[in-house]
Design an enzyme around this catalytic site. Sequence first.
Site, short mmCIF file in Angstrom:
data_model
loop_
_atom_site.label_atom_id
_atom_site.label_comp_id
_atom_site.label_asym_id
_atom_site.label_seq_id
_atom_site.Cartn_x
_atom_site.Cartn_y
_atom_site.Cartn_z
N ILE A 49 6.77 14.25 7.73
CA ILE A 49 6.96 12.84 7.34
C ILE A 49 7.04 12.71 5.82
CG2 ILE A 49 6.06 10.47 7.54
CD1 ILE A 49 6.85 11.67 10.25
N ARG A 102 -10.41 3.37 -0.51
CA ARG A 102 -9.22 2.55 -0.23
C ARG A 102 -9.02 2.39 1.27
NH1 ARG A 102 -4.45 5.45 -1.70
NH2 ARG A 102 -3.69 3.83 -0.34
N CYS A 126 4.40 8.34 -4.82
CA CYS A 126 2.98 8.60 -5.00
C CYS A 126 2.75 10.07 -4.71
CB CYS A 126 2.14 7.69 -4.11
SG CYS A 126 2.38 8.02 -2.38
N ASP A 153 -1.14 11.00 8.97
CA ASP A 153 -2.40 10.55 8.38
C ASP A 153 -3.62 11.34 8.89
OD1 ASP A 153 -1.03 8.72 6.90
OD2 ASP A 153 -1.50 7.00 8.17
N LYS A 183 -6.85 -0.51 8.63
CA LYS A 183 -6.28 -0.88 7.32
C LYS A 183 -4.77 -1.10 7.44
CE LYS A 183 -5.11 2.61 4.40
NZ LYS A 183 -3.73 2.66 3.90
N ASN A 184 -4.10 -0.15 8.11
CA ASN A 184 -2.64 -0.22 8.12
C ASN A 184 -2.10 -1.31 9.04
OD1 ASN A 184 -2.60 1.73 6.21
ND2 ASN A 184 -1.99 3.40 7.57
N ARG A 217 1.22 0.75 -2.77
CA ARG A 217 2.51 0.85 -2.10
C ARG A 217 2.62 -0.09 -0.90
NH1 ARG A 217 7.22 3.58 -1.25
NH2 ARG A 217 7.16 2.59 0.76
N ARG A 268 8.67 8.32 -1.30
CA ARG A 268 8.46 7.03 -0.66
C ARG A 268 9.48 5.96 -1.05
NH1 ARG A 268 2.25 6.02 0.44
NH2 ARG A 268 3.16 5.15 2.31
N PRO A 269 10.75 6.22 -0.72
CA PRO A 269 11.78 5.22 -1.02
C PRO A 269 11.65 3.99 -0.11
CG PRO A 269 12.68 7.00 0.33
CD PRO A 269 11.26 7.39 -0.01
N ILE A 270 12.37 2.91 -0.48
CA ILE A 270 12.36 1.72 0.40
C ILE A 270 13.79 1.33 0.79
CG2 ILE A 270 10.13 0.77 -0.34
CD1 ILE A 270 11.83 -1.31 -1.99
N ASP A 271 14.69 2.33 0.76
CA ASP A 271 16.09 2.05 1.08
C ASP A 271 16.26 1.42 2.48
OD1 ASP A 271 15.16 4.74 1.73
OD2 ASP A 271 17.13 5.05 2.62
N LEU A 272 15.41 1.83 3.43
CA LEU A 272 15.58 1.29 4.80
C LEU A 272 15.13 -0.17 4.87
CD1 LEU A 272 14.32 4.43 6.74
CD2 LEU A 272 16.69 3.67 6.53
N1 EPU Z 1 11.31 6.32 4.36
C1 EPU Z 1 12.58 6.31 3.85
N2 EPU Z 1 13.10 5.11 3.46
C2 EPU Z 1 12.41 3.95 3.57
C3 EPU Z 1 11.11 3.97 4.10
C4 EPU Z 1 10.58 5.19 4.49
O1 EPU Z 1 13.24 7.34 3.73
O2 EPU Z 1 12.95 2.90 3.22
C5 EPU Z 1 10.75 7.60 4.78
C6 EPU Z 1 9.47 7.96 4.00
O3 EPU Z 1 9.79 8.56 2.76
C7 EPU Z 1 8.78 8.88 4.95
C8 EPU Z 1 9.12 8.27 6.31
O4 EPU Z 1 10.28 7.47 6.10
O5 EPU Z 1 9.39 10.15 4.88
C9 EPU Z 1 8.04 7.43 6.95
O6 EPU Z 1 7.55 6.49 6.02
P1 EPU Z 1 7.06 5.05 6.47
O7 EPU Z 1 7.99 4.04 5.90
O8 EPU Z 1 6.84 5.01 7.94
O9 EPU Z 1 5.68 4.94 5.70
P2 EPU Z 1 5.03 3.59 5.20
O10 EPU Z 1 5.36 2.52 6.14
O11 EPU Z 1 5.32 3.39 3.77
C10 EPU Z 1 2.81 3.76 6.57
C11 EPU Z 1 1.35 3.89 6.26
C12 EPU Z 1 1.05 5.29 5.76
C13 EPU Z 1 1.49 6.29 6.82
C14 EPU Z 1 2.97 6.09 7.14
C15 EPU Z 1 3.48 6.99 8.24
C16 EPU Z 1 0.66 1.66 5.61
C17 EPU Z 1 0.15 0.76 4.55
N3 EPU Z 1 0.95 2.91 5.25
O12 EPU Z 1 3.49 3.96 5.32
O13 EPU Z 1 -0.36 5.36 5.60
O14 EPU Z 1 1.29 7.60 6.36
O15 EPU Z 1 3.20 4.72 7.53
O16 EPU Z 1 2.76 6.79 9.40
O17 EPU Z 1 0.79 1.27 6.75
C18 EPU Z 1 -2.38 6.17 4.76
O18 EPU Z 1 -2.95 5.30 5.43
O19 EPU Z 1 -2.99 7.11 4.20
C19 EPU Z 1 -0.93 6.12 4.63
C20 EPU Z 1 -0.27 6.79 3.68
#
Ligand code: EPU
Length: 420
Positions: free
Chosen positions: A328, A398, A115, A306, A22-23, A91, A120-124
Amino acid sequence: MDKFLIKGGVPLRGSVTISGSKNAALPILAATLLTDEPCVIRRVPDLSDVRFMGEILESLGAQVEFSSGTIRAQAARIKPHGDYELIRKMRGSVCIMGPLLGRLRRATVSLPGGCVIGARPIDLHLKGFRSLGARVTIEGGYVHARAPRLNGCDLFLGGRAGSTVLGTANVIMAAALADGITVIDSAACEPEVVDLANFLNAMGARITGAGSPTITITGVRKLHGAEHDVIPDRIEAATFAVAAAITRGEVTIKGARLEHQQAVADLLRQAGVKIERSGPEFTVSRAGRLKPVDVTTQPYPGFPTDVQAQMMALMCVTPGISIITERIFESRFMHVSELARLGAEISIEGPSAIVKGGQPLSGAPVMASDLRASAALVLAGLAARGTTEVNRVYHIDRGYERIDEKLRQLGARIERAKET
Ligand code: EPU
């Protein structure tokens, strides 16, 4: 809404074939927005999140056909403005931003909320777009990104919890069509990022280093259509490995890649689980008593967040004290109170769950709160005496393709019913 009724206590036996990831599929589908030519993506799991991404692509103007695990998508003419309600619901849809910005030089996408597993910020992601030269603003719940020109840059993408998977995917996709060379440091090393880079390279992108913390993207003017097979879902494979262990069964896992599971396999072995590779498949079994473990979630290649909930379910039936630390996501322990309903003894101290394992679990009604928490409840239900009723299984649908059917083929007594 559906629920699962599970009568526990049956050792699972047989073999299971793992679906596409999925991811990996979600960002790859988003990447089809980068070209006006048709793309064919195979081994796509039939999941509600994937169908949802298809709807998002269609709402942007793409044509999407999904049949027998293959998605044909063509984004001949697309708009840069995503539907607020549609995108807000999932998300993972944040990864359409990079492709829209790369191809159209602008993107307007609703700001994804937090969630149940954390803020789950997107600042990066936004830092990456700004570094490439985009002007990014947030107005009325939307993120607006605009870049008359995108210029390659050197970028450190690490954050508080380490690297970001979808943030790395987003920056790679925007940079693929930027002018010049982008070097991302502290990039996510997850196999899903590698799979995306392989697809983008098949589309004509020039990306090296994916799978390492330094990824280099040499921008090209245009990308073309491509075909791709999605990698197997390492989280689904890990979940079935735990299912074999928790039921004292023996399950052969087919179509997965053990090399994507080293941290999980190592921890399961420490816990006394046998994992034997034979060519492209591996067999998971449990001979003797299980042993408790201490584990901390980390970005790949560390132990995945996960699989944290599923491992906790296993530790609930393991005599002794296990410590499971979540680094995480800040609130990914929603399964703890539900596991307690089945008789588990778990206390939370800061980012750690202390599991006093070995108490027999007994079936009860429980509530799924998110995807992986639901998987943990199903696993605990398979080990519990009596009947476990897992409500709100739309969470599990999902991310796990036909999990009830696959478990039944291994001998589990699990039925899908309507919630009353
Ligand atoms: N983070 C920030 N700023 C950002 C982005 C992330 O601080 O701009 C932090 C997050 O809050 C978290 C960490 O960085 O503490 C890692 O988050 P990441 O961005 O890697 O997560 P993601 O890309 O949003 C994907 C998977 C998740 C999985 C995580 C970690 C998808 C669709 N989702 O999320 O999958 O847990 O990577 O491996 O690929 C799941 O499948 O159940 C799931 C939640």
